[in-house]
Motif scaffolding. Sequence first.
Motif, mmCIF file in Angstrom:
data_model
loop_
_atom_site.group_PDB
_atom_site.id
_atom_site.type_symbol
_atom_site.label_atom_id
_atom_site.label_comp_id
_atom_site.label_asym_id
_atom_site.label_seq_id
_atom_site.Cartn_x
_atom_site.Cartn_y
_atom_site.Cartn_z
ATOM 1 N N SER A 95 79.256 24.072 -7.784
ATOM 2 C CA SER A 95 78.206 24.869 -8.398
ATOM 3 C C SER A 95 78.600 26.334 -8.338
ATOM 4 N N PRO A 96 78.069 27.158 -9.248
ATOM 5 C CA PRO A 96 78.449 28.570 -9.269
ATOM 6 C C PRO A 96 78.201 29.280 -7.954
ATOM 7 N N GLY A 97 77.211 28.812 -7.178
ATOM 8 C CA GLY A 97 76.909 29.504 -5.933
ATOM 9 C C GLY A 97 77.826 29.141 -4.800
ATOM 10 N N GLU A 98 78.633 28.077 -4.933
ATOM 11 C CA GLU A 98 79.492 27.670 -3.833
ATOM 12 C C GLU A 98 80.722 28.562 -3.745
ATOM 13 N N ARG A 99 81.177 28.804 -2.515
ATOM 14 C CA ARG A 99 82.392 29.590 -2.315
ATOM 15 C C ARG A 99 83.612 28.690 -2.503
ATOM 16 N N GLN A 100 84.697 29.299 -2.851
ATOM 17 C CA GLN A 100 85.949 28.564 -2.964
ATOM 18 C C GLN A 100 86.441 28.176 -1.575
ATOM 19 N N VAL A 101 86.739 26.895 -1.383
ATOM 20 C CA VAL A 101 87.215 26.385 -0.111
ATOM 21 C C VAL A 101 88.536 25.674 -0.337
ATOM 22 N N ALA A 102 89.484 25.939 0.550
ATOM 23 C CA ALA A 102 90.785 25.267 0.460
ATOM 24 C C ALA A 102 91.177 24.777 1.838
ATOM 25 N N LEU A 103 91.826 23.625 1.868
ATOM 26 C CA LEU A 103 92.266 23.039 3.131
ATOM 27 C C LEU A 103 93.741 22.712 3.036
ATOM 28 N N VAL A 104 94.479 23.103 4.083
ATOM 29 C CA VAL A 104 95.902 22.797 4.182
ATOM 30 C C VAL A 104 96.130 22.088 5.501
ATOM 31 N N ALA A 105 96.823 20.928 5.479
ATOM 32 C CA ALA A 105 97.106 20.174 6.704
ATOM 33 C C ALA A 105 98.379 19.362 6.500
ATOM 34 N N GLY A 162 97.164 17.896 11.949
ATOM 35 C CA GLY A 162 98.420 18.641 11.975
ATOM 36 C C GLY A 162 98.320 20.006 11.340
ATOM 37 N N ALA A 163 98.227 21.054 12.143
ATOM 38 C CA ALA A 163 98.189 22.446 11.663
ATOM 39 C C ALA A 163 97.171 22.629 10.548
ATOM 40 N N VAL A 164 95.948 22.208 10.826
ATOM 41 C CA VAL A 164 94.897 22.286 9.817
ATOM 42 C C VAL A 164 94.469 23.740 9.617
ATOM 43 N N GLN A 165 94.409 24.151 8.358
ATOM 44 C CA GLN A 165 93.923 25.482 8.008
ATOM 45 C C GLN A 165 92.855 25.341 6.930
ATOM 46 N N GLU A 219 93.582 21.590 15.145
ATOM 47 C CA GLU A 219 94.575 20.521 15.161
ATOM 48 C C GLU A 219 94.104 19.303 14.385
ATOM 49 N N ARG A 220 92.758 19.064 14.361
ATOM 50 C CA ARG A 220 92.250 17.846 13.719
ATOM 51 C C ARG A 220 90.791 18.061 13.312
ATOM 52 N N ILE A 221 90.453 17.671 12.089
ATOM 53 C CA ILE A 221 89.089 17.708 11.590
ATOM 54 C C ILE A 221 88.746 16.332 11.037
ATOM 55 N N VAL A 222 87.555 15.793 11.456
ATOM 56 C CA VAL A 222 87.134 14.460 11.028
ATOM 57 C C VAL A 222 85.717 14.556 10.487
ATOM 58 N N ALA A 231 85.671 18.719 15.034
ATOM 59 C CA ALA A 231 86.929 19.459 14.972
ATOM 60 C C ALA A 231 87.510 19.476 16.372
ATOM 61 N N GLU A 232 88.799 19.244 16.476
ATOM 62 C CA GLU A 232 89.431 19.105 17.781
ATOM 63 C C GLU A 232 90.632 20.029 17.881
ATOM 64 N N GLY A 233 91.047 20.250 19.140
ATOM 65 C CA GLY A 233 92.200 21.111 19.389
ATOM 66 C C GLY A 233 91.756 22.557 19.552
ATOM 67 N N GLU A 234 92.684 23.478 19.534
ATOM 68 C CA GLU A 234 92.388 24.902 19.672
ATOM 69 C C GLU A 234 91.830 25.417 18.351
ATOM 70 N N LEU A 235 90.505 25.616 18.296
ATOM 71 C CA LEU A 235 89.858 26.108 17.093
ATOM 72 C C LEU A 235 89.842 27.634 17.120
ATOM 73 N N VAL A 236 90.294 28.229 16.035
ATOM 74 C CA VAL A 236 90.333 29.684 15.937
ATOM 75 C C VAL A 236 89.798 30.090 14.572
#
Length: 718
Positions: free
Chosen positions: A27-37, A53-56, A67-70, A80-85
């Motif tokens: 929808s027009p109001g949603e922000r752009q979201v991208a995931l890299v893993a 694995g190196a989730v961004q 480190e991991r998102i489920v 979300a697991e691992g060192e979250l930053v």
Amino acid sequence: MRRLASLLTAVLAAAVLVAAPAGAQQSPGERQVALVADSVRYDTLTGQVIAEGAVQVFYGTRTLTAERIVYDSVTERISAEGELVLRDAVGNVTVYADTAELDAALRDGLVLGARAVMDRDVKLSAVEARRVDDRYNALSKAVYSPCAVCAEDPTPLWRIRARRVIHDEEANIIHYENATFDVLGVPVFWTPYFRHADPTVERTSGFLVPSFANSSTFGYGVRAPYYWVLDDFSDATIEPFVTTGDGALLLGEYRRRFTFGDLQVRASGTVNDYGGHGPFHGHLDALGEFETEGGVDYGFDFDLVTDDGYLRRYELSDDDRLESELYLRDYGTRTYFDLAAVYFQSLREGETDGEVPFVLPDFEARYELPRPVAGGVAGFFADSAAVVRTDGDDAARVSLGGDWEREYVSRSGVVLTPFAEARVDFFASGDNDAFTENADIRLAPLAGIEARYPLINDRRPGVAHVLEPIAQAIVAPYGGNDGIPVEDSLLTEFDETSLFARDHFPGLDSVEEGPRLNYGLRYERIADEGLDLEASLGQVLRLEDADEFSPGSGLVDSTSDLVGAWAVSFAPWVTARQRVRLSTDLELTRNEVYGGIELDPVGLDVGYIFLEQDPRIEAPDDREEISAAARLRLTDAWSVGTYLQHDIGRDELVETGGSITYENECIAVDLGVEKRFTDVDDAPSALSFGLQVRLLTLGTEPEDRERATGVCGPPART
């Protein structure tokens, strides 16, 4: 805490994006979201979307790494697991955590090992953090501190530890249960409950930082201010001041902003028996400034005290005369008027209030003609003042007049300004409001011409030299001062700033008599950077002596004293200036010298003043004083300072003192000592000590909280 919610929002947005079918439209109001893993998969048996694995996660301007998102589509839970930053738009880390779990509606959740960096670098850590009703963040075994912590020194300078902390994001309040205040890791205070505003709040009610003092006059004292927000436009401060020697005082301040003005009222009071002035002692300082829709200003400035020594006794003010005023004024392009009533209260020894005048009215107005007259600007003016005393002479004056001037610039660059003025003054004087005892009328005309010839040399880029000779010839009649009551013309300041005044008296009660020539020379070096210089010198020549001036004014003789000044600055490191007045024998009759040096880490200011005696203005002796103030920054946090004022003529100190300051990103400590050697009624010479500790971001002013910076690593774990 708000950024903890941002973390959970980012996790949810990323998981929903991964679970969405291919080709789904935002929808027009949603922000752009991208995931890299390293890998993203969907488990058809469990209904889980798993990124490992190196989730961004890139969500708006923020970036989350883990480190991991489920995302569990059956239970609609996200973990979300691992060192979250979580990092902000410029890459600064705002949240750390070990694991996070929440529902898809983002109303309830759990974060373990949460460590957040809030506004102004305030750190908040907790073993466990729960998100409740999309409003509250409940933290267990939490620590709050704005102090920087590093790996080699993980203990903050001060912190608040609590069994439970609840952050109300809607009310912007942080609540503490079973809280302990630590200094350098050592518990120093415990309370079952307290609260304060979070660092995003600029105004909220609550106690401010107390201050401590010790004086040989009132003993030990503590001031504990409470700040009270009344509404969006007004607030108040109530400040009990408890002393061991004089009992308790109550200080207060009320402020309100209106659509067309501001009101500020300060007051204080105490009940004790010092000085024999009655049981109550106090003061009032009220300031109101307002403006009508038509642009007319009106207001008041009241400054009153019950007895002479009160303000000095409790170190509220060093003023020895107080002025109260009620006014109405309007300033336009070609017109202005100023109407005021003025009351003075003397706090000087040997001077009674009955001898100090009450002025009503004090009126001044001017009107300039809209069109030129003989090529110049012409206008009319009126001025009046009535002075009333309960113990002494009364006087009144009404002045009406007109003036004209025109400026010519010749081809050679000489600036010529002829001018003329005529004024008639009506006087009345007497005793105890009897203005009819003496009456008089005076005509005070003058005419003259001023010539300036500015010579400018700007051949060198970035530097200009200006040399300007100035001469001002004025003709006026003799006489006009005999038998006239003088109220506004007693103290004449003759220096380089008033050299070219057309009448050297500061008021209209007295007039400068006879023809005269004011002449001088001015020089200035103006540079874009580097060395700036300025200097001036001049005097007044007459045909006869001017006995209408006081002997110490420098204007009595037909050849006046020389007045001059010079100043040099090499910004921002060195400044120096001097103002002098020299007799015709080249003896100093006035000398003011100031010098300042700012060479980090040292700062030094020195001042010297000498004024020749002038019995007519109640200065029977020469005045000679020196003052000095020095500052030394020992480290980035520690600094010391000292100052003194010494009366050379009497060979005695007037005042001296010093201070030690410690200030870093989370605390400011000021320790000061002052010795006042002057001895007046009810305020004898005193030795005073003062201590104030400001915990930045906690009960301090917004400008103090802005200094709370200095993170050198992630917040320490609880």
